[in-house]
Design a protein around this motif. Structure first.
Motif, PDB file in Angstrom:
ATOM      1  N   ARG A  13       0.995  -1.356   0.246  1.00 43.75           N
ATOM      2  CA  ARG A  13      -0.020   0.167  -0.215  1.00 43.75           C
ATOM      3  C   ARG A  13       0.588   1.146  -0.440  1.00 43.75           C
ATOM      4  O   ARG A  13       0.388   2.400  -0.666  1.00 43.75           O
ATOM      5  N   GLU A  14       1.898   1.044   0.659  1.00 42.58           N
ATOM      6  CA  GLU A  14       3.016   2.668   0.460  1.00 42.58           C
ATOM      7  C   GLU A  14       3.874   2.566  -0.429  1.00 42.58           C
ATOM      8  O   GLU A  14       3.652   3.617  -0.669  1.00 42.58           O
ATOM      9  N   ILE A  15       4.119   1.233  -0.874  1.00 42.26           N
ATOM     10  CA  ILE A  15       5.203   1.519  -2.115  1.00 42.26           C
ATOM     11  C   ILE A  15       4.305   1.383  -2.970  1.00 42.26           C
ATOM     12  O   ILE A  15       4.861   2.508  -4.237  1.00 42.26           O
ATOM     13  N   LEU A  16       3.456   1.004  -3.506  1.00 40.07           N
ATOM     14  CA  LEU A  16       2.619   1.244  -4.706  1.00 40.07           C
ATOM     15  C   LEU A  16       1.429   2.687  -4.644  1.00 40.07           C
ATOM     16  O   LEU A  16       0.660   2.737  -5.618  1.00 40.07           O
ATOM     17  N   GLY A  17       1.051   3.067  -3.020  1.00 42.73           N
ATOM     18  CA  GLY A  17       0.929   3.672  -3.373  1.00 42.73           C
ATOM     19  C   GLY A  17      -0.872   3.902  -3.607  1.00 42.73           C
ATOM     20  O   GLY A  17      -1.527   4.576  -4.108  1.00 42.73           O
ATOM     21  N   SER A  18      -1.738   2.749  -3.134  1.00 43.68           N
ATOM     22  CA  SER A  18      -2.563   2.307  -3.635  1.00 43.68           C
ATOM     23  C   SER A  18      -3.254   1.923  -2.704  1.00 43.68           C
ATOM     24  O   SER A  18      -2.514   1.158  -1.537  1.00 43.68           O
ATOM     25  N   GLU A  19      -4.520   1.839  -2.605  1.00 40.55           N
ATOM     26  CA  GLU A  19      -5.083   1.300  -1.518  1.00 40.55           C
ATOM     27  C   GLU A  19      -5.431  -0.450  -1.858  1.00 40.55           C
ATOM     28  O   GLU A  19      -4.317  -0.954  -3.278  1.00 40.55           O
ATOM     29  N   VAL A 107       8.397  -4.919 -12.142  1.00 41.96           N
ATOM     30  CA  VAL A 107       7.700  -4.869 -11.246  1.00 41.96           C
ATOM     31  C   VAL A 107       7.083  -5.226  -9.912  1.00 41.96           C
ATOM     32  O   VAL A 107       7.408  -5.329  -8.694  1.00 41.96           O
ATOM     33  N   PRO A 108       6.381  -6.376 -10.116  1.00 39.53           N
ATOM     34  CA  PRO A 108       6.805  -7.620  -8.978  1.00 39.53           C
ATOM     35  C   PRO A 108       7.688  -7.617  -8.802  1.00 39.53           C
ATOM     36  O   PRO A 108       7.663  -8.262  -7.078  1.00 39.53           O
ATOM     37  N   GLN A 109       8.479  -8.287  -9.529  1.00 40.28           N
ATOM     38  CA  GLN A 109       9.916  -8.714  -8.182  1.00 40.28           C
ATOM     39  C   GLN A 109      10.376  -8.229  -7.467  1.00 40.28           C
ATOM     40  O   GLN A 109      10.828  -7.745  -6.618  1.00 40.28           O
ATOM     41  N   ALA A 110      10.485  -6.474  -8.325  1.00 40.07           N
ATOM     42  CA  ALA A 110      11.721  -5.928  -7.459  1.00 40.07           C
ATOM     43  C   ALA A 110      10.262  -4.919  -5.771  1.00 40.07           C
ATOM     44  O   ALA A 110      10.957  -4.757  -5.179  1.00 40.07           O
ATOM     45  N   ALA A 111       8.562  -5.526  -6.210  1.00 40.04           N
ATOM     46  CA  ALA A 111       8.301  -4.768  -5.358  1.00 40.04           C
ATOM     47  C   ALA A 111       8.166  -5.640  -4.122  1.00 40.04           C
ATOM     48  O   ALA A 111       8.367  -5.700  -3.093  1.00 40.04           O
ATOM     49  N   SER A 112       8.065  -7.447  -4.456  1.00 37.63           N
ATOM     50  CA  SER A 112       8.608  -7.663  -3.266  1.00 37.63           C
ATOM     51  C   SER A 112       9.629  -7.968  -2.665  1.00 37.63           C
ATOM     52  O   SER A 112       9.687  -8.173  -1.646  1.00 37.63           O
ATOM     53  N   ALA A 113      10.431  -7.897  -3.363  1.00 35.35           N
ATOM     54  CA  ALA A 113      12.637  -7.435  -2.728  1.00 35.35           C
ATOM     55  C   ALA A 113      12.249  -6.250  -1.977  1.00 35.35           C
ATOM     56  O   ALA A 113      12.330  -6.136  -1.199  1.00 35.35           O
ATOM     57  N   ALA A 114      11.168  -4.574  -2.522  1.00 39.33           N
ATOM     58  CA  ALA A 114      10.806  -4.054  -1.119  1.00 39.33           C
ATOM     59  C   ALA A 114      10.273  -4.472  -0.562  1.00 39.33           C
ATOM     60  O   ALA A 114      10.756  -3.936   0.696  1.00 39.33           O
ATOM     61  N   ARG A 166      19.544   0.849  -4.886  1.00 42.88           N
ATOM     62  CA  ARG A 166      20.417   2.096  -4.765  1.00 42.88           C
ATOM     63  C   ARG A 166      19.803   2.820  -4.847  1.00 42.88           C
ATOM     64  O   ARG A 166      20.381   4.919  -4.616  1.00 42.88           O
ATOM     65  N   PHE A 167      18.805   3.149  -5.307  1.00 36.76           N
ATOM     66  CA  PHE A 167      17.101   4.436  -5.430  1.00 36.76           C
ATOM     67  C   PHE A 167      16.152   4.567  -4.347  1.00 36.76           C
ATOM     68  O   PHE A 167      15.764   5.490  -4.317  1.00 36.76           O
ATOM     69  N   GLY A 168      16.269   3.369  -4.010  1.00 39.02           N
ATOM     70  CA  GLY A 168      14.809   3.275  -2.548  1.00 39.02           C
ATOM     71  C   GLY A 168      13.934   2.768  -3.290  1.00 39.02           C
ATOM     72  O   GLY A 168      13.332   2.332  -4.965  1.00 39.02           O
ATOM     73  N   LEU A 173       6.871   3.274  -7.286  1.00 36.96           N
ATOM     74  CA  LEU A 173       5.343   4.527  -7.668  1.00 36.96           C
ATOM     75  C   LEU A 173       5.092   4.876  -8.949  1.00 36.96           C
ATOM     76  O   LEU A 173       4.982   5.192 -10.138  1.00 36.96           O
ATOM     77  N   ARG A 174       6.843   5.481  -9.213  1.00 34.95           N
ATOM     78  CA  ARG A 174       6.882   6.813  -9.749  1.00 34.95           C
ATOM     79  C   ARG A 174       6.814   5.798 -11.656  1.00 34.95           C
ATOM     80  O   ARG A 174       6.686   6.163 -12.427  1.00 34.95           O
ATOM     81  N   LEU A 175       7.343   4.711 -10.994  1.00 30.63           N
ATOM     82  CA  LEU A 175       7.300   3.774 -13.299  1.00 30.63           C
ATOM     83  C   LEU A 175       5.865   3.314 -13.018  1.00 30.63           C
ATOM     84  O   LEU A 175       5.436   3.294 -14.362  1.00 30.63           O
ATOM     85  N   ILE A 176       5.343   2.619 -12.117  1.00 31.21           N
ATOM     86  CA  ILE A 176       3.661   2.308 -12.527  1.00 31.21           C
ATOM     87  C   ILE A 176       2.890   3.582 -13.103  1.00 31.21           C
ATOM     88  O   ILE A 176       1.810   3.079 -13.802  1.00 31.21           O
ATOM     89  N   ARG A 177       2.954   5.098 -12.538  1.00 31.38           N
ATOM     90  CA  ARG A 177       1.774   6.045 -13.047  1.00 31.38           C
ATOM     91  C   ARG A 177       2.104   6.364 -14.573  1.00 31.38           C
ATOM     92  O   ARG A 177       1.980   6.577 -14.851  1.00 31.38           O
ATOM     93  N   SER A 178       3.738   6.367 -14.314  1.00 35.16           N
ATOM     94  CA  SER A 178       4.264   6.246 -15.793  1.00 35.16           C
ATOM     95  C   SER A 178       4.045   5.473 -16.730  1.00 35.16           C
ATOM     96  O   SER A 178       3.093   6.156 -18.301  1.00 35.16           O
ATOM     97  N   MET A 179       3.979   4.425 -16.406  1.00 35.64           N
ATOM     98  CA  MET A 179       2.862   3.255 -17.696  1.00 35.64           C
ATOM     99  C   MET A 179       1.973   2.828 -17.596  1.00 35.64           C
ATOM    100  O   MET A 179       1.115   3.061 -18.362  1.00 35.64           O
ATOM    101  N   ARG A 180       1.243   3.690 -16.860  1.00 34.20           N
ATOM    102  CA  ARG A 180      -0.418   4.176 -16.554  1.00 34.20           C
ATOM    103  C   ARG A 180      -0.499   4.704 -17.650  1.00 34.20           C
ATOM    104  O   ARG A 180      -1.468   5.030 -18.082  1.00 34.20           O
ATOM    105  N   ASP A 181      -0.187   5.559 -18.112  1.00 34.14           N
ATOM    106  CA  ASP A 181      -0.155   6.867 -18.847  1.00 34.14           C
ATOM    107  C   ASP A 181       0.048   7.004 -20.049  1.00 34.14           C
ATOM    108  O   ASP A 181      -0.500   7.559 -20.786  1.00 34.14           O
ATOM    109  N   GLU A 182       1.033   5.564 -19.760  1.00 30.02           N
ATOM    110  CA  GLU A 182       1.109   4.971 -21.511  1.00 30.02           C
ATOM    111  C   GLU A 182      -0.834   5.068 -22.812  1.00 30.02           C
ATOM    112  O   GLU A 182      -0.883   4.302 -21.396  1.00 30.02           O
TER     113      GLU A 182
END
Length: 213
Positions: A13-19, A107-114, A166-168, A173-182
């Motif tokens: 919820r925090e990492i991906l910025g959604s409920e 996205v899911p692999q990096a999210a699981s690592a996060a 490396r980047f936190g 969240l920034r990546l998902i938002r940009s992907m959804r804007d496509e």
């Protein structure tokens, strides 16, 4: 399983910025696997969890025993797998545009690592057991053997861990938002641009130095 789902929902919820999306989960034995909800007419191989929107309430389907194809086998195999599928549920709450396989699975692999890193879960042993692939995340294509598909997923996990360290995890969240804007098909070059931009700073330079990429 329920503890991993609870932990994953809290962190994602925090990492991906959604409920937490409207969702149900089921654990089925091999004997009951044929009745698992799915998009296809034929059952998926037993032992491999998946997310499906074929039901009125989207469903996470887990086998009572994970397939031996899921490697490496450590005490993190189960939680990382659960968090991976849960991240799919968060990300796929709406239909995405077509994109390269590596970006959609990163996205899911990096999210699981996060999630693991936020929870202070030691990843060193699990990551040290990942075998070399002989290809990069962008070189991998389907169809492929089950072994190569697992090597691809593990390479993405290594790549995702490196990116989060490396980047936190804010880049997700920034990546998902940009992907959804496509609104059109995302090709390889555009996928690289989106990922580098989400990393920020020296994102492009960092990608050029990564063996996985």
């Amino acid at each position: 399983m329920s503890d991993h789902l609870t932990t994953g929902c809290f962190c994602l919820r925090e990492i991906l910025g959604s409920e937490t999306p409207r969702l149900q989960a089921m654990v089925l034995s091999e004997a009951d696997w044929d009745r698992a909800p799915r998009e296809s007419k034929r059952p998926y191989p037993f032992g491999l969890p998946y997310f499906t929107r074929s039901t009125e309430t989207p469903t996470l389907v887990f086998p009572s025993e994970l397939s031996e194809a899921l490697q490496p086998r450590t005490n993190l195999t189960t939680p990382l797998t659960v968090w991976h599928e849960l991240a799919h549920a968060f990300f796929l709450d709406r239909e995405p545009v077509k994109m390269p396989l590596w970006l959609g699975e990163l996205v899911p692999q990096a999210a699981s690592a996060a999630v693991a890193l936020r929870e202070g879960v030691p990843l060193k042993e699990h990551l040290s057991r990942i075998e070399p692939t002989g290809f990069t995340v962008r070189e991998f294509t389907l169809p492929a053997s089950a072994g190569d598909q697992m090597r691809f997923q593990n390479l993405l996990l290594l790549f995702g861990v490196a990116a989060v360290r490396r980047f936190g995890d804010g880049f997700l969240l920034r990546l998902i938002r940009s992907m959804r804007d496509e609104s059109e098909v995302v090709d390889g070059n555009r996928a690289t641009e989106l990922f580098a931009a989400s990393l920020g700073g020296d994102g492009s330079g960092w990608l050029s130095r990564r063996e996985e990429f």
